[in-house]
Design an enzyme around this catalytic site. Structure first.
Site, short mmCIF file in Angstrom:
data_model
loop_
_atom_site.label_atom_id
_atom_site.label_comp_id
_atom_site.label_asym_id
_atom_site.label_seq_id
_atom_site.Cartn_x
_atom_site.Cartn_y
_atom_site.Cartn_z
N ASP A 1 0.83 -1.19 0.00
CA ASP A 1 0.00 0.00 0.00
C ASP A 1 0.88 1.26 0.00
O ASP A 1 1.75 1.39 -0.87
CB ASP A 1 -0.96 -0.07 1.20
CG ASP A 1 -2.03 1.00 1.21
OD1 ASP A 1 -3.05 0.81 0.53
OD2 ASP A 1 -1.83 2.02 1.91
N HIS B 1 -7.01 -6.91 0.40
CA HIS B 1 -5.95 -5.93 0.24
C HIS B 1 -4.69 -6.24 1.04
O HIS B 1 -3.61 -5.76 0.71
CB HIS B 1 -6.49 -4.55 0.65
CG HIS B 1 -5.51 -3.44 0.54
ND1 HIS B 1 -4.86 -3.12 -0.63
CD2 HIS B 1 -5.07 -2.54 1.46
CE1 HIS B 1 -4.07 -2.07 -0.44
NE2 HIS B 1 -4.17 -1.71 0.84
#
Length: 309
Positions: free
Chosen positions: A118, A284
């Site tokens: 991320d 994610h």
């Protein structure tokens, strides 16, 4: 190991057994680092809204083969929150990357393997461009390049990644609105990205909440996203002809957004010379959702697939 540039601090050995915590002077910016294991150096960089504790399910296993360094990015966790400055340059990925190089040099590591998830992946991308001699191998988790993602903005992307457009709004609109209920914003954000029920350890979630409760952290996070929409794109445009020299492994969640909207490997082949990658059965955050699969993927790519000494 703790020298003039490092101070040992209290950490979370109940969450990350075998690790020690330090505040490291990264050229004037205090960076919290969690260090364990022995062997070749491996730097782990977290994303938003996590801290270094996001790696707690994978770091102890990797520490059998590597000297693992998991840090809090500037502005996040228990690292310093410097001012953003003109054009939010204080939270440019160039500055975030420089912090991490300084941390590794303070530990005696001039060259290391690098894993970024991320926001940490975006700092890692910049680190590999600005400091090519420092990065041996690079793993990028659940991201496509920032400029690529903004350039492809459509209804699907804007709706799934609304915070990219909310957090960049001028001070202090997002800061003030999130302050009304930080736990709610944080919980909804993570719940929307995690696709494996129960993947986030309640102790770790409590730490995420503790850090997000700090107004300075929330402001720094907004500055991070504001920089990504401005000065980071300028830096990327200036380096449009440059390529990452280190071998790259791109991983993404098969149940997440990035892989659904982008050909992840193809996007990184526009930015790096040697790219391979594949999806993992998660959302994610594979380090929390499918840690054993992620450990195997990392060991295979980083050349430590024997499972340790």
């Amino acid at each position: 190991m703790a020298g003039r540039e490092m101070m040992k601090v209290t950490g979370h050995p109940e969450i990350m057994p075998g690790f020690a915590w330090y505040d490291v002077d990264a050229d004037g910016v205090r960076i919290r680092a969690c260090i364990g294991g022995s062997g070749p150096p491996l730097l782990l960089l977290h994303g938003h809204p996590q801290t270094h504790l996001t790696w707690h399910k994978v770091a102890p296993a990797l520490a059998r083969d590597f000297t693992v360094v998991a840090t809090d990015l500037r502005g996040y966790g228990d690292s310093a929150k410097p001012a953003g400055g003109v054009d939010h340059i204080g939270y440019s990925k160039r500055m975030m990357a420089a912090d991490q190089v300084a941390v590794m040099r303070a530990l005696g590591f001039e060259r290391f393997d690098l894993v970024g998830h991320d926001r940490g992946g975006r700092a890692a991308h910049r680190l590999a461009l600005d400091h090519p001699d420092a990065v041996a191998r690079l793993v990028l988790i659940d991201i496509a390049p920032t400029a690529t993602m903004y350039d492809a903005t459509d209804k699907a992307f804007a709706s799934r990644y609304f915070w990219w457009f909310f957090l960049i709004q001028p001070y202090d609109l997002p800061e003030r609105l999130i302050a009304a209920d930080p736990d709610y914003f944080l919980d909804r954000h993570i719940a929307g990205q995690i696709k494996v029920e129960g993947a986030v350890d309640p102790r770790v979630m409590a730490e995420y909440r503790r850090c997000y409760a700090d107004p300075a952290t929330r402001h720094a996070i907004c500055e991070d996203y504001r920089a990504a929409f401005g000065i980071d794109l300028s830096h990327d445009a200036a380096d449009a002809d440059h390529r990452i020299e280190a071998p790259v492994l791109a991983l993404w969640g098969a149940r997440g957004t990035v892989g659904a909207l982008f050909d992840v490997v193809a996007t990184w082949r526009e930015k790096a010379r040697d790219v391979r990658g594949f999806a993992l059965d998660c959302g994610h955050s594979p380090q929390e959702e499918c840690p054993d699969v992620l450990i195997a993927a990392l060991r295979g790519f980083l050349g430590r697939d024997s499972g340790g000494a």
